[in-house]
Design an enzyme around this catalytic site. Structure first.
Site, short mmCIF file in Angstrom:
data_model
loop_
_atom_site.label_atom_id
_atom_site.label_comp_id
_atom_site.label_asym_id
_atom_site.label_seq_id
_atom_site.Cartn_x
_atom_site.Cartn_y
_atom_site.Cartn_z
CE LYS A 1 -7.17 -0.05 6.01
NZ LYS A 1 -8.05 0.31 4.91
CG HIS B 1 -1.94 0.99 1.33
ND1 HIS B 1 -1.69 2.31 1.62
CD2 HIS B 1 -3.29 0.88 1.19
CE1 HIS B 1 -2.84 2.97 1.65
NE2 HIS B 1 -3.83 2.13 1.39
CG ASP C 1 0.58 -2.13 6.41
OD1 ASP C 1 -0.32 -2.14 7.28
OD2 ASP C 1 0.45 -1.57 5.30
CD GLN D 1 -6.83 -4.76 4.31
OE1 GLN D 1 -7.82 -5.43 4.59
NE2 GLN D 1 -6.93 -3.48 3.97
CB CYS E 1 -3.79 3.15 -1.73
SG CYS E 1 -5.03 4.40 -1.41
#
Length: 405
Positions: free
Chosen positions: A223, A120, A197, A200, A363
């Site tokens: 999220k 991303h 990261d 998700q 993104c």
């Protein structure tokens, strides 16, 4: 069970153009359960005071809620200590914090930073800025044709100048769970720290930062069913104590004179200014919901059924090309192109049918270039989505394709 879950999400009862909302843009942001809404309302109405600073009753309530949330986040991630948990405004802010502060402490001219081509922008641009500032080199790990990271190439990309590797737990485009633990092991053999990261990842996977042994792990609250403007950065103490502050201001100080300032111990050093004290504690009911979904066999069974059904329907259609294909490592997130139909046109038609999906570059423009596309259509499912919604999505997608071709 899914129907019971849906009852606790007020937004899911909405209609769009006279049709029931089918929300399949969960990878962009999730909806909030009533427990999160109630927690936020309670804090705004009953404990709206700045934290840490005052001695009055409301300030004590707000501070307790904020710091109890830190304890629960540490437990949720199995972090070794609460001091290694820093609250941010989201995953983007967390990556920028590490890229700046770690870069100031450890990156010099000619050093290297490694990311993957599937990142991303939020886990790419901050590292580009660091490399420009420090005259360092950004190196890129490629993907295989099926979307998996080309981990077999990692060893050759690392060198004695590699200072950090930044990688996503799960791609927001490909929907594949990356072999983070393997990557961390390879990097640690060379003494190289790894940032993960988890924007998700924390939604779909149980995260144990001690088991992963990653040096940094971060995610956004919005999220994970929590309020917007919330986020978490976990960082190993040895790195965080050696890193300078990202921002200066109130709260992050120990002593201030006109000549110099000494900084507060972790985590305060990285939490300058007035924090989002009304919203951060909504992570508590959000994490409770996420954990319950992961541990509920019926929810997991329905999620697996959705994954397998949509995967089969999409891959059997000769007009559709799905990106991120290994089913064994896939979450219910599908990014694809339809031959002869523009992704935005499809998204607009689906919207008129009550279905919210994402279209565009997600993104991840370098990944689009790597895949040879200008954009994709993405449908991403959450535990509150049903198999019936998945079936309606496929039926509506077929109808939209026929309208355009």
């Amino acid at each position: 069970m899914t129907e019971e879950i849906r009852k606790s999400f007020p937004a899911l009862s909405a209609t769009v153009y006279g049709r029931p909302l089918v929300y399949l843009d969960n990878a962009a942001t999730s909806h909030r359960p009533q427990a999160v809404i109630d927690a936020w309302t309670s804090l705004v109405c009953g404990a709206n005071a700045n934290i840490h600073r005052a001695v009055h009753h409301l300030a004590g309530l707000a501070t307790d809620a904020y710091e109890d949330c830190r304890n629960q986040v540490a437990a949720f991630l199995n972090a070794p200590s609460r001091e290694e948990i820093v609250f941010t405004s989201g995953a983007t802010a967390a990556v920028n914090l590490v890229a700046f502060s770690f870069g100031e402490a450890f990156v010099r001219e000619g050093d290297e930073v490694l990311v993957s081509v599937a990142e991303h922008h939020s886990n790419l641009v901050p590292w580009q800025l660091l490399c420009q500032r420090k005259k360092a080199v950004l190196k890129v790990l490629d993907i295989r044709e099926n979307g998996e990271l080309a981990v077999e190439s990692l060893e050759n990309l690392l060198s004695e100048r590699t200072k950090i590797v930044a990688i996503s737990h799960i791609s927001n485009v490909l929907g594949l769970v990356n072999p983070v633990q393997e990557i961390v092991g390879i990097c640690h053999k060379r003494g190289i720290p790894v940032l993960v990261d988890g924007a998700q990842g924390v939604v779909h996977e149980k995260v144990d930062v001690q088991e992963l042994d990653c040096d940094f792990y971060l995610f956004s609250g919005h999220k994970l069913y929590a309020a917007t403007g919330t986020g978490v950065l976990y960082g190993k103490r040895k790195w965080m104590e050696a890193m300078p502050p990202y921002m200066g201001g109130g709260e992050m100080i120990e002593h201030v004179t006109l000549e110099k300032t000494s900084f507060a111990p972790l985590p305060g050093k990285f939490e300058a200014g007035t924090q989002n004290f009304n919203a951060a504690p909504t992570l508590v009911p959000a994490m409770t919901f996420a954990k319950a979904c992961r541990e509920d066999g019926s929810v997991q069974k329905e999620q697996q059924a959705i994954l397998e059904y949509v995967y089969e329907q999409i891959t059997r259609n000769e007009l559709i090309t799905l990106y991120g294909t290994p089913l064994a490592s896939k979450i219910p997130l599908f990014s694809f192109v339809v031959k002869g139909a523009h992704h935005e046109d499809l998204a607009l038609i689906l919207d008129k049918m009550g279905i919210a999906v994402r279209s565009g570059q997600m993104c991840a423009e370098p990944l689009m270039e790597r895949l040879g596309v200008t954009g994709l259509l993405r449908a991403s499912f959450a535990p509150y989505n049903t198999l019936e919604e998945a079936e309606y999505f496929i039926k509506s997608l077929d109808k939209a394709i026929k309208m355009l071709l």
